[in-house]
Design a protein around this motif. Structure first.
Motif, PDB file in Angstrom:
ATOM      1  N   SER A  24       0.640  -1.242  -0.021  1.00 50.25           N
ATOM      2  CA  SER A  24       0.068   0.101  -0.058  1.00 50.25           C
ATOM      3  C   SER A  24       1.136   1.185  -0.099  1.00 50.25           C
ATOM      4  N   VAL A  25       1.943   1.300   0.878  1.00 50.80           N
ATOM      5  CA  VAL A  25       2.802   2.402   0.954  1.00 50.80           C
ATOM      6  C   VAL A  25       3.562   2.491  -0.443  1.00 50.80           C
ATOM      7  N   GLN A  26       3.947   1.488  -1.134  1.00 48.83           N
ATOM      8  CA  GLN A  26       4.615   1.368  -2.342  1.00 48.83           C
ATOM      9  C   GLN A  26       3.725   2.039  -3.439  1.00 48.83           C
ATOM     10  N   ILE A  27       2.453   1.357  -3.336  1.00 48.08           N
ATOM     11  CA  ILE A  27       1.547   2.054  -4.463  1.00 48.08           C
ATOM     12  C   ILE A  27       1.204   3.556  -4.352  1.00 48.08           C
ATOM     13  N   ALA A  28       1.087   3.899  -2.995  1.00 51.30           N
ATOM     14  CA  ALA A  28       0.676   5.283  -2.475  1.00 51.30           C
ATOM     15  C   ALA A  28       1.723   6.239  -3.212  1.00 51.30           C
ATOM     16  N   SER A  29       2.957   5.764  -2.804  1.00 55.43           N
ATOM     17  CA  SER A  29       4.175   6.553  -3.210  1.00 55.43           C
ATOM     18  C   SER A  29       4.251   6.675  -4.949  1.00 55.43           C
ATOM     19  N   LYS A  30       4.028   5.531  -5.559  1.00 58.21           N
ATOM     20  CA  LYS A  30       3.987   5.492  -6.871  1.00 58.21           C
ATOM     21  C   LYS A  30       2.885   6.524  -7.474  1.00 58.21           C
TER      22      LYS A  30
ATOM     23  N   GLN B  20      -4.377   0.142 -12.936  1.00 58.84           N
ATOM     24  CA  GLN B  20      -4.998  -1.284 -12.972  1.00 58.84           C
ATOM     25  C   GLN B  20      -3.851  -1.982 -13.178  1.00 58.84           C
ATOM     26  N   LYS B  21      -2.924  -1.583 -14.332  1.00 55.67           N
ATOM     27  CA  LYS B  21      -1.602  -2.183 -14.760  1.00 55.67           C
ATOM     28  C   LYS B  21      -0.839  -2.228 -13.628  1.00 55.67           C
TER      29      LYS B  21
ATOM     30  N   TYR C   6       2.284  -5.187  -9.132  1.00 51.44           N
ATOM     31  CA  TYR C   6       2.518  -5.488  -7.758  1.00 51.44           C
ATOM     32  C   TYR C   6       2.122  -6.921  -7.274  1.00 51.44           C
ATOM     33  N   LEU C   7       0.775  -7.276  -7.723  1.00 53.13           N
ATOM     34  CA  LEU C   7       0.246  -8.265  -7.326  1.00 53.13           C
ATOM     35  C   LEU C   7       0.947  -9.639  -7.745  1.00 53.13           C
ATOM     36  N   GLU C   8       1.757  -9.625  -9.067  1.00 55.10           N
ATOM     37  CA  GLU C   8       2.401 -10.543  -9.586  1.00 55.10           C
ATOM     38  C   GLU C   8       3.861 -10.651  -8.878  1.00 55.10           C
ATOM     39  N   GLN C   9       4.328  -9.273  -8.373  1.00 53.61           N
ATOM     40  CA  GLN C   9       5.842  -9.473  -7.620  1.00 53.61           C
ATOM     41  C   GLN C   9       5.289  -9.970  -6.298  1.00 53.61           C
ATOM     42  N   VAL C  10       4.228  -9.749  -5.561  1.00 54.46           N
ATOM     43  CA  VAL C  10       3.874 -10.311  -4.198  1.00 54.46           C
ATOM     44  C   VAL C  10       3.689 -12.032  -4.509  1.00 54.46           C
ATOM     45  N   GLY C  11       3.251 -12.238  -5.617  1.00 59.89           N
ATOM     46  CA  GLY C  11       3.290 -13.918  -5.871  1.00 59.89           C
ATOM     47  C   GLY C  11       4.480 -14.629  -6.009  1.00 59.89           C
ATOM     48  N   GLU C  12       5.355 -13.714  -6.656  1.00 60.05           N
ATOM     49  CA  GLU C  12       6.684 -14.394  -6.862  1.00 60.05           C
ATOM     50  C   GLU C  12       7.561 -14.194  -5.576  1.00 60.05           C
ATOM     51  N   ASP C  13       7.154 -13.429  -4.539  1.00 59.34           N
ATOM     52  CA  ASP C  13       7.863 -13.350  -3.369  1.00 59.34           C
ATOM     53  C   ASP C  13       7.502 -14.724  -2.429  1.00 59.34           C
TER      54      ASP C  13
END
Length: 173
Positions: free
Chosen positions: A141-147, A159-160, A165-172
């Motif tokens: 949320s913080v990263q999205i807000a900062s972006k 949306q993109k 970020y969701l894909e990035q979270v899935g990879e982590d």
């Protein structure tokens, strides 16, 4: 030996009372001698034999009664032993049943304890996972807000960005 002619002579002479008395006296003497030396000892031997047989019969009867008493005692003792053995078997069965129930109860308690421990571990893992997820969501949320703050995005770009970020979270994970 006696001369047979003598008998014939006496027979020819007829009845002789003197000879008859002598014969009677001789018979009495012979009878007294036989009674004293043969009949009484024979009777004494017979009496002793009768007493001996009676004693043997009494002894045999006493022995039979003693044997019967001993046999009854042995049967009573055997019956008592059988009853004791039956009681021991019944006690052993009851002890085994009691131990079986105790073991079953202990096994159930152990199973319940294992289940409770597993539930606690699951709950702890769940709490850790939720906490980790909350931290990741917070970070995202913080990263999205900062972006978002860095640049103004259109709806398609937002949306993109969210999908990336969701894909990035899935990879982590």
């Amino acid at each position: 030996m006696l001369d047979p002619r003598l008998f014939i002579l006496n027979a020819e002479m007829g009845f002789n009372p003197g000879s008859m008395i002598i014969q009677f006296v001789m018979f009495i003497i012979l009878l007294a001698l036989i009674t004293k030396f043969a009949w009484r000892p024979l009777m004494n031997v017979m009496q002793e034999r009768e007493e001996h047989v009676a004693n043997e019969i009494d002894t045999a009867e006493k022995n039979r009664q003693e044997a019967e008493r001993l046999m009854n005692e042995a049967q009573d003792e055997l019956q008592g032993t059988r009853q004791n053995a039956q009681k021991i078997i019944e006690d052993a069965k009851e002890t085994a049943k009691s131990e079986q129930q105790t073991m079953i109860a202990e096994a159930k308690d152990e199973a319940q304890r294992i289940k409770d421990n597993a539930r606690q571990e699951i709950e702890q893992e769940k709490e850790r996972a939720v906490q980790a997820l909350q931290e990741q969501v917070g970070t995202l949320s913080v990263q999205i807000a900062s972006k978002v703050i860095e640049k103004e995005l259109t709806v398609d770009e937002q949306q993109k960005l969210i999908n990336e970020y969701l894909e990035q979270v899935g990879e982590d994970k």
